[in-house]
Design a protein around this motif. Structure first.
Motif, PDB file in Angstrom:
ATOM      1  N   PRO A  22       0.827  -1.212   0.000  1.00 55.62           N
ATOM      2  CA  PRO A  22       0.000   0.000   0.000  1.00 55.62           C
ATOM      3  C   PRO A  22       0.857   1.255   0.000  1.00 55.62           C
ATOM      4  CG  PRO A  22      -0.781  -1.563   1.643  1.00 55.62           C
ATOM      5  CD  PRO A  22       0.535  -2.082   1.131  1.00 55.62           C
ATOM      6  N   GLY A  23       0.343   2.284  -0.651  1.00 58.91           N
ATOM      7  CA  GLY A  23       1.036   3.570  -0.697  1.00 58.91           C
ATOM      8  C   GLY A  23       0.379   4.582   0.214  1.00 58.91           C
ATOM      9  N   PRO A  24       0.589   5.862  -0.075  1.00 58.43           N
ATOM     10  CA  PRO A  24       0.103   6.918   0.802  1.00 58.43           C
ATOM     11  C   PRO A  24      -1.410   7.150   0.719  1.00 58.43           C
ATOM     12  CG  PRO A  24       1.209   7.847  -1.091  1.00 58.43           C
ATOM     13  CD  PRO A  24       1.400   6.361  -1.168  1.00 58.43           C
ATOM     14  N   SER A  25      -2.066   6.612  -0.319  1.00 58.82           N
ATOM     15  CA  SER A  25      -3.520   6.742  -0.441  1.00 58.82           C
ATOM     16  C   SER A  25      -4.086   5.427  -0.961  1.00 58.82           C
ATOM     17  CB  SER A  25      -3.880   7.889  -1.395  1.00 58.82           C
ATOM     18  OG  SER A  25      -3.560   7.550  -2.722  1.00 58.82           O
ATOM     19  N   GLU A  26      -5.402   5.313  -0.972  1.00 58.52           N
ATOM     20  CA  GLU A  26      -6.012   4.037  -1.354  1.00 58.52           C
ATOM     21  C   GLU A  26      -5.823   3.706  -2.832  1.00 58.52           C
ATOM     22  OE1 GLU A  26     -10.671   4.979  -2.171  1.00 58.52           O
ATOM     23  OE2 GLU A  26     -10.036   4.973  -0.077  1.00 58.52           O
ATOM     24  N   ASN A  27      -5.498   4.697  -3.667  1.00 58.17           N
ATOM     25  CA  ASN A  27      -5.327   4.462  -5.098  1.00 58.17           C
ATOM     26  C   ASN A  27      -3.873   4.377  -5.535  1.00 58.17           C
ATOM     27  OD1 ASN A  27      -8.126   4.492  -5.526  1.00 58.17           O
ATOM     28  ND2 ASN A  27      -8.115   6.730  -5.602  1.00 58.17           N
ATOM     29  N   VAL A  28      -2.956   4.584  -4.620  1.00 52.18           N
ATOM     30  CA  VAL A  28      -1.529   4.568  -4.958  1.00 52.18           C
ATOM     31  C   VAL A  28      -0.859   3.416  -4.212  1.00 52.18           C
ATOM     32  CG1 VAL A  28       0.651   5.847  -4.873  1.00 52.18           C
ATOM     33  CG2 VAL A  28      -1.483   7.046  -5.378  1.00 52.18           C
ATOM     34  N   PHE A  29      -0.093   2.639  -4.959  1.00 51.90           N
ATOM     35  CA  PHE A  29       0.652   1.511  -4.397  1.00 51.90           C
ATOM     36  C   PHE A  29       2.128   1.718  -4.684  1.00 51.90           C
ATOM     37  CE2 PHE A  29      -3.624   0.164  -4.852  1.00 51.90           C
ATOM     38  CZ  PHE A  29      -3.853  -0.696  -3.792  1.00 51.90           C
ATOM     39  N   ARG A  30       2.958   0.979  -3.956  1.00 52.11           N
ATOM     40  CA  ARG A  30       4.409   1.063  -4.141  1.00 52.11           C
ATOM     41  C   ARG A  30       4.947  -0.294  -4.551  1.00 52.11           C
ATOM     42  NH1 ARG A  30       4.476   4.144   1.374  1.00 52.11           N
ATOM     43  NH2 ARG A  30       4.768   6.277   0.659  1.00 52.11           N
ATOM     44  N   VAL A  31       6.003  -0.276  -5.357  1.00 55.10           N
ATOM     45  CA  VAL A  31       6.780  -1.486  -5.619  1.00 55.10           C
ATOM     46  C   VAL A  31       8.065  -1.323  -4.835  1.00 55.10           C
ATOM     47  CG1 VAL A  31       7.986  -2.904  -7.318  1.00 55.10           C
ATOM     48  CG2 VAL A  31       5.800  -1.822  -7.920  1.00 55.10           C
ATOM     49  N   VAL A  32       8.299  -2.276  -3.921  1.00 55.34           N
ATOM     50  CA  VAL A  32       9.514  -2.259  -3.113  1.00 55.34           C
ATOM     51  C   VAL A  32      10.267  -3.564  -3.318  1.00 55.34           C
ATOM     52  CG1 VAL A  32       8.597  -0.671  -1.374  1.00 55.34           C
ATOM     53  CG2 VAL A  32       8.315  -3.134  -1.048  1.00 55.34           C
ATOM     54  N   VAL A  33      11.584  -3.486  -3.147  1.00 57.68           N
ATOM     55  CA  VAL A  33      12.458  -4.656  -3.271  1.00 57.68           C
ATOM     56  C   VAL A  33      13.105  -4.895  -1.920  1.00 57.68           C
ATOM     57  CG1 VAL A  33      14.530  -5.569  -4.389  1.00 57.68           C
ATOM     58  CG2 VAL A  33      12.845  -4.280  -5.737  1.00 57.68           C
ATOM     59  N   GLY A  34      13.043  -6.126  -1.449  1.00 62.93           N
ATOM     60  CA  GLY A  34      13.627  -6.468  -0.166  1.00 62.93           C
ATOM     61  C   GLY A  34      12.833  -7.566   0.497  1.00 62.93           C
ATOM     62  N   PRO A  35      12.970  -7.727   1.789  1.00 63.65           N
ATOM     63  CA  PRO A  35      13.710  -6.881   2.721  1.00 63.65           C
ATOM     64  C   PRO A  35      15.225  -7.029   2.570  1.00 63.65           C
ATOM     65  CG  PRO A  35      12.825  -8.782   3.878  1.00 63.65           C
ATOM     66  CD  PRO A  35      12.325  -8.851   2.468  1.00 63.65           C
ATOM     67  N   LEU A  36      15.910  -5.972   2.932  1.00 62.28           N
ATOM     68  CA  LEU A  36      17.368  -5.914   2.808  1.00 62.28           C
ATOM     69  C   LEU A  36      17.978  -5.900   4.213  1.00 62.28           C
ATOM     70  CD1 LEU A  36      17.267  -3.257  -0.011  1.00 62.28           C
ATOM     71  CD2 LEU A  36      17.658  -5.709  -0.273  1.00 62.28           C
ATOM     72  N   ALA A  37      18.943  -6.769   4.426  1.00 63.17           N
ATOM     73  CA  ALA A  37      19.463  -7.031   5.770  1.00 63.17           C
ATOM     74  C   ALA A  37      20.313  -5.904   6.352  1.00 63.17           C
ATOM     75  CB  ALA A  37      20.270  -8.323   5.765  1.00 63.17           C
ATOM     76  N   ASP A  38      21.116  -5.234   5.511  1.00 61.95           N
ATOM     77  CA  ASP A  38      22.050  -4.247   6.036  1.00 61.95           C
ATOM     78  C   ASP A  38      22.419  -3.248   4.946  1.00 61.95           C
ATOM     79  OD1 ASP A  38      23.905  -5.620   4.384  1.00 61.95           O
ATOM     80  OD2 ASP A  38      24.552  -6.878   6.053  1.00 61.95           O
ATOM     81  N   SER A  39      23.278  -2.298   5.302  1.00 63.65           N
ATOM     82  CA  SER A  39      23.637  -1.249   4.345  1.00 63.65           C
ATOM     83  C   SER A  39      24.366  -1.804   3.121  1.00 63.65           C
ATOM     84  CB  SER A  39      24.467  -0.157   5.015  1.00 63.65           C
ATOM     85  OG  SER A  39      25.651  -0.703   5.565  1.00 63.65           O
ATOM     86  N   ALA A  40      25.116  -2.880   3.290  1.00 57.94           N
ATOM     87  CA  ALA A  40      25.791  -3.497   2.140  1.00 57.94           C
ATOM     88  C   ALA A  40      24.763  -4.070   1.167  1.00 57.94           C
ATOM     89  CB  ALA A  40      26.755  -4.587   2.603  1.00 57.94           C
ATOM     90  N   ALA A  41      23.723  -4.707   1.690  1.00 61.61           N
ATOM     91  CA  ALA A  41      22.668  -5.257   0.832  1.00 61.61           C
ATOM     92  C   ALA A  41      21.903  -4.141   0.135  1.00 61.61           C
ATOM     93  CB  ALA A  41      21.722  -6.126   1.653  1.00 61.61           C
TER      94      ALA A  41
END
Length: 79
Positions: free
Chosen positions: A39-58
């Motif tokens: 989910p994004g900031p409103s009901e009509n907006v979604f996000r594509v995210v990649v992860g979860p990422l373990a640390d700053s190197a990842a």
């Protein structure tokens, strides 16, 4: 799809409509990325995210890989 767990770190590559996000997440998954539509900031907006990422190197490695396939300046998202 789903909500990331508190404390997890992701890189956001896009925010758009659900159909657009589903398509982009599918492309990323075929390229080997662990992409989610969340989910994004409103009901009509979604996000594509990649992860979860373990640390700053990842985070740094994944950011470079995303940029190499055309996703410029992914945004760090901490849940």
């Amino acid at each position: 799809s789903g909500e990331p767990a508190p404390g997890q770190t992701f890189l956001q590559v896009v925010a758009s409509t659900r159909p657009d996000c589903e398509m982009i997440a599918g492309v990323l998954k075929r390229k080997g990325f662990a992409a989610l539509v969340v989910p994004g900031p409103s009901e009509n907006v979604f996000r594509v995210v990649v992860g979860p990422l373990a640390d700053s190197a990842a985070v740094a490695k994944t950011r470079t890989e995303l940029e190499s396939v055309g996703f410029q300046k992914p945004i760090l998202k901490k849940y």
